[in-house]
Design an enzyme around this catalytic site. Structure first.
Site, short mmCIF file in Angstrom:
data_model
loop_
_atom_site.label_atom_id
_atom_site.label_comp_id
_atom_site.label_asym_id
_atom_site.label_seq_id
_atom_site.Cartn_x
_atom_site.Cartn_y
_atom_site.Cartn_z
N CYS A 57 0.86 -1.19 0.00
CA CYS A 57 0.00 0.00 0.00
C CYS A 57 0.89 1.24 0.00
O CYS A 57 2.11 1.14 0.16
CB CYS A 57 -0.87 -0.01 1.26
SG CYS A 57 0.12 -0.04 2.76
N HIS A 93 -1.71 -5.35 18.87
CA HIS A 93 -1.11 -4.93 17.60
C HIS A 93 -0.43 -3.56 17.78
O HIS A 93 -0.97 -2.67 18.44
CB HIS A 93 -2.21 -4.84 16.53
CG HIS A 93 -1.69 -4.63 15.14
ND1 HIS A 93 -1.23 -3.42 14.69
CD2 HIS A 93 -1.56 -5.48 14.09
CE1 HIS A 93 -0.83 -3.53 13.44
NE2 HIS A 93 -1.02 -4.78 13.05
N GLU A 147 -0.10 -1.00 15.92
CA GLU A 147 -0.87 0.20 15.54
C GLU A 147 -1.91 0.54 16.61
O GLU A 147 -2.07 1.70 16.99
CB GLU A 147 -1.56 -0.01 14.19
CG GLU A 147 -2.33 1.23 13.75
CD GLU A 147 -3.24 0.97 12.57
OE1 GLU A 147 -2.82 0.32 11.61
OE2 GLU A 147 -4.40 1.44 12.63
N THR A 162 -6.66 0.59 11.30
CA THR A 162 -6.90 0.89 9.88
C THR A 162 -7.08 -0.33 9.00
O THR A 162 -7.51 -0.21 7.86
CB THR A 162 -5.72 1.70 9.30
OG1 THR A 162 -4.52 0.95 9.52
CG2 THR A 162 -5.61 3.06 9.93
N SER A 219 -2.79 -7.99 10.05
CA SER A 219 -4.25 -7.88 10.23
C SER A 219 -4.99 -7.77 8.92
O SER A 219 -6.03 -8.38 8.71
CB SER A 219 -4.59 -6.65 11.07
OG SER A 219 -4.41 -6.93 12.41
N ASN A 220 -4.45 -6.94 8.01
CA ASN A 220 -5.21 -6.75 6.77
C ASN A 220 -5.22 -8.02 5.94
O ASN A 220 -6.19 -8.31 5.25
CB ASN A 220 -4.69 -5.53 6.00
CG ASN A 220 -3.37 -5.78 5.31
OD1 ASN A 220 -3.35 -6.22 4.18
ND2 ASN A 220 -2.26 -5.52 5.99
S1 SF4 Z 1 -2.77 2.62 7.30
FE1 SF4 Z 1 -1.48 0.80 7.12
S2 SF4 Z 1 -2.47 -0.46 5.53
FE2 SF4 Z 1 -3.33 1.62 5.37
S3 SF4 Z 1 -2.06 2.66 3.82
FE3 SF4 Z 1 -1.18 3.12 5.83
S4 SF4 Z 1 0.39 1.54 6.15
FE4 SF4 Z 1 -0.95 0.82 4.51
#
Ligand code: SF4
Length: 413
Positions: free
Chosen positions: A55, A175, A177, A245, A314-315
């Site tokens: 990403c 996690h 984040e 996210t 997670s994603n």
């Molecule tokens: S929040 Fe995480 S998954 Fe979403 S663009 Fe940013 S780094 Fe990538």
């Protein structure tokens, strides 16, 4: 004054670009994209999701790490944990002399060997407010790659905590984040948070709000997922929702509606305006990857799905969960998970140790769907495609019908 905080890279994109492309690009994937994201070789058809893999946040974080190595060739460079959840990418950074620090909730212990003047790269998920303070006090050179989408979540959290709302985060409390996001609530006096992992956990909070569960039950169930001194009676009177996210969008929306209904049952609709706030903080990259998988599943022409990404990503787990609802799905974290004998090693849905499946690829004509989490580079996706083709004796060149030799850099020749 010497600059010791860098958030926008070092302007070395042109210098590190060729190395990044050589390391992470895949001619196989690029050719498949040119062919409309799907192609056949004999009786095997491979279809790629329209959005998958690295990403924008991960692209940027990895590039800044490479730039940091170039900018500070003689300094010790550390990474606060994994830059992203991808063993291959992390391994490459380690071979560049970047040291990945062990996970620890105590900044003093995590950064024990880091000294003033050392370079510390902060990952795309961000770090906790306490870690940031610790590193600033040590006068480290900070290369902050926290993704803009994560920073947006933090802004929502700040607004909620400032206005007296307890922040309820749909995310995994362990996690990186979510830990970093939760820590933002504590910057404000009286700031509180509670992390809800999934629908069953949200149901416990709802049961408390409706008087069907006690405060002790909430404290016990969420012991590791609440702010210090959390008092459900006091701290669930006004709540503001945010997401990690990378969670599954449908689950986030379900949890949002569950909590809204429970708050309404307890306080009445008229009170919701000042007692309940909800923000969709799933990032657009995550959303795009989930939408692309839904589009693939909707067409109904897949026999099996391979989802590539770190087991603690997670994603990637969210993508696997979506696919598994419709067809046999295997979440793998490296091409070697696929053996010549048609045996595959994969992470079971819901977690647990890596397990094996035999004869996972159906006999005869077969269509294999492939997607990858946001921390998986194209080169890994391309290698997986080749591995799958190899099970039936085909090569990538037969799949795409084109020569894939490019600048001598292809991994498939
Ligand atoms: S929040 Fe995480 S998954 Fe979403 S663009 Fe940013 S780094 Fe990538």
């Amino acid at each position: 004054m010497t600059q010791i905080y860098f958030q926008k890279g070092f302007g070395l994109a042109a210098e590190v670009g060729p190395d990044l492309a050589r390391t992470y690009r895949s001619p196989v994937v690029e050719r498949l994209k040119q062919l409309g994201y799907e192609a056949s070789a004999g009786d095997i058809r491979v279809k790629l999701a329209r959005e998958f893999g690295f990403c924008y946040g991960v692209d940027r974080a990895v590039e800044y790490a490479y730039e940091a190595r170039q900018r500070f060739p003689d300094r010790r460079i550390f990474l606060s944990g994994e830059i992203i959840h991808n063993p291959d990418v992390n391994g490459r950074l380690q071979r560049m002399g970047i040291c990945i620090l062990p996970d620890s909730r105590d900044p003093a212990s995590r950064y024990l060997e880091v000294r003033g003047g050392d370079v510390v790269i902060l990952p795309a998920f961000g770090v906790t407010a306490a870690e940031m303070d610790h590193l600033r006090r040590k006068e480290c050179v900070l290369v902050d790659t926290t993704c803009g989408s994560v920073l947006n979540v933090w802004k929502m959290v700040h607004r909620c905590a400032r206005d007296g709302f307890t922040v309820v985060i749909h995310g995994k409390h362990y996690h990186e984040e979510t830990r970093a996001t939760a820590s933002q609530a504590l910057i404000h006096e009286g700031g509180r948070y509670l992390c809800v992992r999934d629908v069953p956990e949200a149901a416990i909070v709802c049961a408390f709000l409706r008087g069907d569960a006690t405060a002790a039950m909430v404290r016990e169930r969420f012991a590791n997922a609440i702010s210090p001194g959390f008092d459900p009676e006091r701290d669930l009177q006004r709540i503001g929702l945010a997401n990690q996210t990378t969670m599954l969008m449908t689950e986030s929306l379900e949890i949002q509606e569950m909590l809204r209904a429970a708050m309404s049952d307890r306080y009445g609709d008229a009170e919701l305006g000042w007692r309940f706030r909800a923000f969709d903080t799933i990032c657009s990259a995550t959303q795009d990857r989930q939408d692309a998988v839904l589009a693939m599943l909707d067409r109904g022409d897949l026999d099996v799905m391979v989802v590539i990404g770190g087991y603690n990503s997670s994603n990637t787990q969210a993508l696997a969960q979506m696919c598994a609802a419709g067809l046999p799905t295997f979440h793998i974290d490296r091409p070697l998970c696929i053996e010549d004998s048609a045996m595959i090693r994969y992470r079971p849905l819901g977690g647990g140790a890596e397990t094996r499946a035999y004869g996972w690829l159906p006999e005869g004509p077969v269509t294999v769907g492939i997607t990858a989490g946001a921390s998986t580079p194209d080169i890994v996706v391309g290698d997986v495609v080749e591995k799958i083709l190899g099970l039936r004796g085909y090569t990538a060149s037969e799949l795409t019908g084109a020569s894939l030799v490019e600048d001598g850099s292809s991994s498939c020749v």
